[in-house]
Design a protein around this motif. Structure first.
Motif, mmCIF file in Angstrom:
data_model
loop_
_atom_site.group_PDB
_atom_site.id
_atom_site.type_symbol
_atom_site.label_atom_id
_atom_site.label_comp_id
_atom_site.label_asym_id
_atom_site.label_seq_id
_atom_site.Cartn_x
_atom_site.Cartn_y
_atom_site.Cartn_z
ATOM 1 N N TRP A 121 0.701 -0.984 0.199
ATOM 2 C CA TRP A 121 -0.200 -0.069 0.323
ATOM 3 C C TRP A 121 0.897 1.553 0.243
ATOM 4 O O TRP A 121 1.709 1.297 0.605
ATOM 5 C CB TRP A 121 -0.829 -0.246 1.043
ATOM 6 C CG TRP A 121 -1.979 -0.896 1.354
ATOM 7 C CD1 TRP A 121 -2.201 -2.027 0.720
ATOM 8 C CD2 TRP A 121 -2.211 -0.949 2.716
ATOM 9 N NE1 TRP A 121 -2.800 -2.649 0.912
ATOM 10 C CE2 TRP A 121 -3.413 -2.840 2.710
ATOM 11 C CE3 TRP A 121 -2.295 -0.951 3.805
ATOM 12 C CZ2 TRP A 121 -3.653 -3.520 3.630
ATOM 13 C CZ3 TRP A 121 -3.010 -2.023 4.691
ATOM 14 C CH2 TRP A 121 -3.496 -2.938 4.647
ATOM 15 N N THR A 139 -13.260 1.470 0.274
ATOM 16 C CA THR A 139 -11.955 -0.033 1.530
ATOM 17 C C THR A 139 -10.973 -0.185 1.171
ATOM 18 O O THR A 139 -10.635 -0.862 0.154
ATOM 19 C CB THR A 139 -13.607 -1.010 1.371
ATOM 20 O OG1 THR A 139 -15.321 -0.302 1.829
ATOM 21 C CG2 THR A 139 -12.870 -1.929 1.853
ATOM 22 N N SER A 147 -8.421 -3.324 1.675
ATOM 23 C CA SER A 147 -8.680 -4.815 1.604
ATOM 24 C C SER A 147 -7.243 -5.369 1.961
ATOM 25 O O SER A 147 -6.601 -5.044 1.730
ATOM 26 C CB SER A 147 -9.620 -5.058 0.446
ATOM 27 O OG SER A 147 -9.322 -6.572 0.535
ATOM 28 N N GLY A 148 -7.047 -5.950 2.912
ATOM 29 C CA GLY A 148 -6.180 -7.501 3.018
ATOM 30 C C GLY A 148 -6.027 -8.114 1.543
ATOM 31 O O GLY A 148 -4.767 -8.626 2.085
ATOM 32 N N GLY A 149 -6.660 -8.370 1.216
ATOM 33 C CA GLY A 149 -6.808 -9.227 0.408
ATOM 34 C C GLY A 149 -6.612 -10.274 0.235
ATOM 35 O O GLY A 149 -7.165 -11.094 1.515
ATOM 36 N N PRO A 204 -6.897 -12.197 4.547
ATOM 37 C CA PRO A 204 -8.175 -12.148 4.297
ATOM 38 C C PRO A 204 -8.914 -11.933 5.480
ATOM 39 O O PRO A 204 -8.265 -11.969 6.444
ATOM 40 C CB PRO A 204 -8.076 -13.608 4.352
ATOM 41 C CG PRO A 204 -7.175 -14.140 4.573
ATOM 42 C CD PRO A 204 -5.861 -13.280 5.508
ATOM 43 N N LYS A 209 -10.436 -4.523 6.576
ATOM 44 C CA LYS A 209 -11.283 -3.667 5.384
ATOM 45 C C LYS A 209 -11.051 -2.715 6.501
ATOM 46 O O LYS A 209 -11.590 -2.514 7.868
ATOM 47 C CB LYS A 209 -12.990 -4.499 5.609
ATOM 48 C CG LYS A 209 -12.574 -5.709 4.355
ATOM 49 C CD LYS A 209 -14.187 -6.008 3.783
ATOM 50 C CE LYS A 209 -14.228 -7.030 3.197
ATOM 51 N NZ LYS A 209 -15.062 -7.345 2.487
ATOM 52 N N CYS A 210 -10.932 -1.722 5.758
ATOM 53 C CA CYS A 210 -10.743 -0.676 6.190
ATOM 54 C C CYS A 210 -11.215 0.506 5.306
ATOM 55 O O CYS A 210 -10.434 0.512 4.419
ATOM 56 C CB CYS A 210 -9.493 0.286 7.060
ATOM 57 S SG CYS A 210 -9.129 1.417 7.832
ATOM 58 N N LYS A 211 -12.322 1.653 5.892
ATOM 59 C CA LYS A 211 -12.645 2.202 5.122
ATOM 60 C C LYS A 211 -11.269 3.365 4.923
ATOM 61 O O LYS A 211 -10.877 4.361 5.889
ATOM 62 C CB LYS A 211 -14.165 3.650 5.386
ATOM 63 C CG LYS A 211 -15.317 2.574 5.534
ATOM 64 C CD LYS A 211 -15.915 2.522 4.282
ATOM 65 C CE LYS A 211 -16.655 1.383 4.278
ATOM 66 N NZ LYS A 211 -17.586 0.885 2.508
#
Length: 189
Positions: free
Chosen positions: A142, A168, A170-172, A176, A179-181
């Motif tokens: 990121w 969002t 995501s950690g993909g 897994p 998630k964070c806005k």
């Protein structure tokens, strides 16, 4: 390279002990192709990093899946390459592979590397770091731009840019369920 980044030395090879004995002066030290780079960061940068470490740590500890590190953690990727992402995550399985000893650098790349841009960062330097991370095994990165309030999500085969506070992060497959806005990340700065 921007003037805000200070070149400490161009010594060909730095041992782990030499790197660890550098002063604890609030600067972030990295080694890229034999060049020791150090640069301080500002308040917004620091607040975003601390916030991300807190968010990720809560998630990782709850799931018991690995460890989250701040920018003090060094990842020795080769003799001439030591990177220290602003925030990183290493799964339990990978940690077993790359940990030599608890008081040493990790010998390999993190599963997730997070770089929070600072005024001294150049696009070329960030791209070089991302290339190195992925070459040595990172699966997700990121890049957080606090000025533009965006996050670029990099994987081996794609780049996605998040720019709305409702997007969002995501950690993909690496994290897994995480998630964070986006707005939550920048509410921390």
């Amino acid at each position: 390279m921007d003037q805000a980044t200070i070149f400490y030395s161009t010594k060909r090879y730095w041992t782990d002990n030499e790197l660890m004995s550098l002063p604890n002066d609030g600067r972030k030290y990295e080694l890229i192709e034999g060049e020791l780079l150090m640069s301080p960061v500002g308040m917004n940068h620091s607040l975003i990093c601390v916030g991300l470490v807190a968010l990720l740590t809560r998630f990782v500890q709850r799931k018991k899946i690995g460890a989250v590190f701040d920018s003090s953690m060094g990842f020795r990727l080769s003799r001439r390459l030591l990177l220290s992402p602003d925030v990183s995550y290493v799964s339990k399985a990978r940690l077993k592979e790359i940990m030599v000893a608890p008081e040493k650098f990790l010998y390999g790349a993190p599963d997730l590397a997070v770089e929070v841009l600072s005024p001294s960062d150049t696009l070329d330097m960030i791209e070089r770091k991302l290339d190195k991370y992925f070459h040595y095994g990172t699966r997700l990165a990121w890049v957080v731009d606090s000025q533009r309030r965006t996050v670029s999500v990099h994987s081996l085969d794609a780049v996605t840019k998040l720019s709305r506070s409702s997007d969002t992060l995501s950690g993909g497959e690496v994290l897994p369920g995480f998630k964070c806005k986006l707005g939550r990340i920048f509410a921390l700065d």
